[in-house]
Design an enzyme around this catalytic site. Structure first.
Site, PDB file in Angstrom:
ATOM      1  CG  ASN B 391      -2.050   0.991   1.092  1.00 46.24           C
ATOM      2  OD1 ASN B 391      -1.926   1.973   0.374  1.00 46.24           O
ATOM      3  ND2 ASN B 391      -3.133   0.776   1.785  1.00 46.24           N
ATOM      4  CG  ASP B 392       1.530   3.180   3.636  1.00 52.71           C
ATOM      5  OD1 ASP B 392       0.472   3.695   3.247  1.00 52.71           O
ATOM      6  OD2 ASP B 392       1.706   2.742   4.784  1.00 52.71           O
ATOM      7  CB  VAL B 393       5.964   0.548  -0.759  1.00 47.97           C
ATOM      8  CG1 VAL B 393       6.440   0.365   0.664  1.00 47.97           C
ATOM      9  CG2 VAL B 393       5.169  -0.647  -1.225  1.00 47.97           C
ATOM     10  CB  SER B 432       0.978   4.104   7.498  1.00 46.76           C
ATOM     11  OG  SER B 432       0.507   4.440   6.224  1.00 46.76           O
TER      12      SER B 432
END
Lengths: 102, 467
Positions: B391-393, B432
Site C-alpha cells: 500500500n504505502d510503498v 499506516s
C-alpha cells in the site's frame, strides 16, 4: 588504571570501526538476516550475566534474583537469536534447483 | 592463573569469530557459514566462562541458562516466517534487559567504582532498560496486541521531561558513585530503583506513539541500543568479549538504522518525534476518481496476454501466506511467454529484506527480484503492475502531495505502468492509515479478496485459457 582506561578507549574505537565496515557493503536482501545476526551477537551478554551471577552473594536473595533474571534473559537472547537467524539464512540456498523445504 | 589466561585468549578468539561471522553474513553465498561461526563463538564463550575462578551459584546459573535458552530455542523454531520481525524484537529486548540487570546487580553488590565505570554502568542501564521495554512495545504492536497508536497530549514534552528525569537521576547516581561513599545507602538504593523505573517507562512512551510502518527502523535502532548497553556493561565487568561484540553491534546497528531511515526518506528524529499516525490526517484529501473493481477472470486475461508483468508484493501477501501461490502463478505466466519480475521496496514487509526472505522461502530465485532503483524505470514498459497486499510503498502521494505524511519517501512507480491491478482484502486504508491515490487511478483495477484466494482464482483462469 589510566593506561587501562586508554586501552579500553582503543578497543571501543576499533570495535566501532569494525562494526561500521562489516555492514557497509551489504545488499538490501540481507538486511533482515543481518539485523537478526547482530541481535544474536549481542547475546554474548549471557557471558557477562554469568560472571555477574557467579560473583553475587549467595546469601542475598535480591542479588540472586537479579542475576538469575539476567542469565535467563541473556540465554534467551543468544539461543533465540541463533535459531531465528539460522532459519532465515537457511532460505538462501544458492543451489539452482530447490526442493521446497517442508 | 592459567585459567584466566585461557579465558582471555578464548574471549579474543570469540570476538574475532563474531566479527568474521557478521562479515560473512554480508553475502548470500557465505551467510549461512557466518551464523555458524558466530554460533561456535557463542558456545566457546559460554563454556569458557564456567571456569572463571571464584564463581559461585552454579546450580542457579545452569538452571537459568536451560530455562531461558530452551524456551527461546523452541519459540524460535516454531515461529512463522512472517512473524520473524517481532521475534527479533523480543530477543533484542531480552538482551537489553540482561544488560540492565547486570548493571543493577553490580550496583547491588557495590562493585562499581570510579567515575568512568559509574558513568558507563548508568548509561548501559538506561539504554538497556529503554531497549527492553521499547522492544516489548514493538513486539506488542507487530503481534497486533496493540493496534491503536496512542499519543499523550504534548507527547514530545512528556518524552523530554521523562528523559530529563532519567538523566538527572543518572547524574545523581554518578555523583554519589564517584564520591565512592555512595552517601546514605538507603537513599542510594531508592535513587537506583527510581532510575530503573523511569528508564523503563521512557522506553514505553518513546515507542508507543510510533506507527507500524516505522517499526522496522525502531527495532533496528533498539538493536543498536542493546549493543551499546552490552558494550558498556562489558567495561563495568572488564570483559573484552562483551565490549567488542557490543560495540560492533552498536556501530553496525546504527548504520543499518540509518540505511533504513534513508530508504524511507524519514530522518530518525522524525520517526521518533513526529510519528505517522493515521488519525492526524484528513483522509483522502485531494484524491479524485473512484475505485474500479475487476474480476479474477479479467485480471487473469490482462496478465496472460501481457508482455511484461511486474509484481509488487507487500506484507499483506505474506500475512495471507500467498507467496507460494504467487510463485506458482509466476511460473505459469512465464510458460506463456510473459516476462515477470518482482519489485521490492526497501521497507516491504516489516523490515528491510524481510520480503526477500519470504519470497526466498517460497522458492523465488533472487535473480527475479529487483530493488527500487533497479526497477523503477521499467514500469512504463510494463503492461501490468500487480500490487499484492502492498500500500504505502506504491502511494504516488509520496511524490506529489506535500501535506502527505509520507511525502518524500521513495516509492515504486506502479502508477507509471500501463495497467495496475491491486489485490486487496477490503476497502480500508493501509497499515499506516493513509489513503492511497493509486487505487483511484484511471488505469487501476481493484481485485478484492485475500491474496491467497485471489491469486488462486487468477491461476485457475489463466489455466483455463491454455490451449
Amino acid at each position: 588504571m589510566e593506561t587501562i582506561d586508554a586501552l579500553y578507549v582503543y578497543i571501543f574505537i576499533l570495535a566501532a570501526i569494525a562494526g561500521h565496515e562489516v555492514i557497509a557493503r551489504v545488499p538490501v536482501i540481507l538486511h533482515t538476516p543481518l539485523m537478526s545476526g547482530s541481535n544474536f551477537v549481542h547475546g554474548v551478554v549471557l557471558v557477562g550475566a554469568m560472571v555477574a551471577l557467579g560473583n553475587a552473594d549467595p546469601n542475598s536473595p535480591l542479588q540472586l534474583a537479579i542475576g538469575f533474571f539476567a542469565v535467563a534473559l541473556g540465554a534467551a537472547n543468544a539461543a533465540g537469536g541463533y535459531v531465528v537467524t539460522e532459519r532465515m539464512l537457511g532460505m538462501f540456498k544458492t543451489g539452482d534447483k530447490k526442493v521446497s523445504a517442508k | 592463573m592459567s585459567a584466566r589466561i585461557l579465558i582471555q585468549v578464548s574471549y579474543i578468539v570469540v570476538a574475532m569469530l563474531f566479527i568474521l561471522g557478521l562479515r560473512s553474513m554480508a553475502s548470500p553465498v557465505t551467510a549461512r557459514r557466518g551464523i555458524v561461526w558466530a554460533g561456535v563463538g557463542m558456545v566457546i564463550a559460554t563454556l569458557v566462562t564456567f571456569i572463571t575462578p571464584e564463581m559461585k551459584n552454579f546450580v542457579l546459573m545452569i538452571a537459568a541458562i536451560v530455562i531461558g535458552g530452551s524456551i527461546a530455542w523452541y519459540l524460535g523454531k516454531v515461529v512463522k516466517m512472517t512473524d520473524m520481525p517481532q521475534m527479533v524484537a523480543v530477543y533484542n529486548g531480552m538482551g537489553g534487559g540482561a544488560a540492565a540487570a547486570i548493571a543493577a546487580l553490580e550496583f547491588a553488590r557495590g562493585d562499581v567504582h570510579g567515575t568512568m565505570m559509574t558513568v558507563l554502568a548508568v548509561l548501559g542501564a538506561l539504554i538497556g532498560s529503554v531497549a527492553f521495554s521499547g522492544s516489548c512495545v514493538a513486539f506488542a504492536k507487530l503481534q497486533g496486541l496493540m493496534n491503536r497508536v496512542w499519543r499523550l497530549p504534548a507527547q514530545n514534552a512528556v518524552n523530554f521531561v521523562m528523559a530529563l528525569i532519567a538523566v538527572v537521576l543518572g547524574g545523581m547516581i554518578i555523583y554519589a558513585g564517584s564520591a565512592d561513599s555512595f552517601g546514605d545507602p538507603m537513599k542510594f538504593k531508592l535513587m537506583l530503583i527510581a532510575f530503573f523505573i523511569v528508564s523503563l517507562v521512557l522506553g514505553v512512551i518513546l515507542t508507543s506513539p510510533i506507527g507500524g510502518a516505522d517499526m522496522p527502523v525502531v527495532i533496528s535502532l533498539l538493536n543498536a541500543f542493546t549493543g551499546l548497553a552490552v558494550g558498556f556493561e562489558g567495561y563495568v565487568l572488564g570483559n573484552p568479549a562483551l565490549i567488542i561484540a557490543g560495540i560492533v553491534v552498536g556501530a553496525s546497528g546504527t548504520l543499518l538504522t540509518q540505511l533504513m531511515a534513508k530508504a524511507m526518506n524519514r530522518p530518525i528524529t522524525n520517526i521518533i518525534f513526529t510519528p505517522i499516525t493515521g488519525e492526524a490526517i484528513s483522509s483522502g484529501e485531494g484524491i479524485t476518481g473512484s475505485l474500479k473493481e475487476v474480476s479474477a477472470l479479467d485480471a487473469a486475461a490482462m496478465m496472460r496476454y501481457a508482455q511484461k508483468v511486474i509484481i509488487i508484493p507487500g506484507y499483506g501477501m505474506a500475512v495471507a501466506g500467498a507467496q507460494h501461490k504467487v510463485w506458482e502463478m509466476t511460473k505459469l505466466l512465464e510458460e506463456e511467454g510473459v516476462e515477470v519480475k518482482f519489485a521490492i521496496h526497501p521497507v516491504a514487509g516489516r523490515m528491510p529484506g524481510h520480503m526477500n526472505v519470504l519470497l526466498a522461502e517460497a522458492g523465488v530465485p533472487y535473480d527475479k527480484i529487483f530493488d527500487l532503483e533497479e526497477i523503477n524505470e521499467e514500469f512504463p514498459q510494463a503492461d501490468v503492475a500487480l500490487v499484492i497486499g502492498a500500500n504505502d510503498v506504491v502511494n504516488p502521494s509520496a511524490r506529489t502531495d506535500k501535506s502527505s505524511p509520507i511525502y518524500g519517501m521513495p516509492i515504486l512507480n506502479a502508477d507509471h505502468a500501463q495497467n495496475v491491478i491491486v489485490i486487496k482484502r477490503g476497502r480500508g486504508v493501509g497499515y499506516s492509515g493513509i489513503e492511497n491515490a493509486l487505487f483511484y487511478g484511471e488505469n487501476t483495477r481493484m481485485l478484492y479478496g485475500s491474496a491467497q484466494q485471489a491469486v488462486a482464482q487468477v491461476i485457475a483462469n489463466v489455466k483455463s485459457m491454455q490451449g
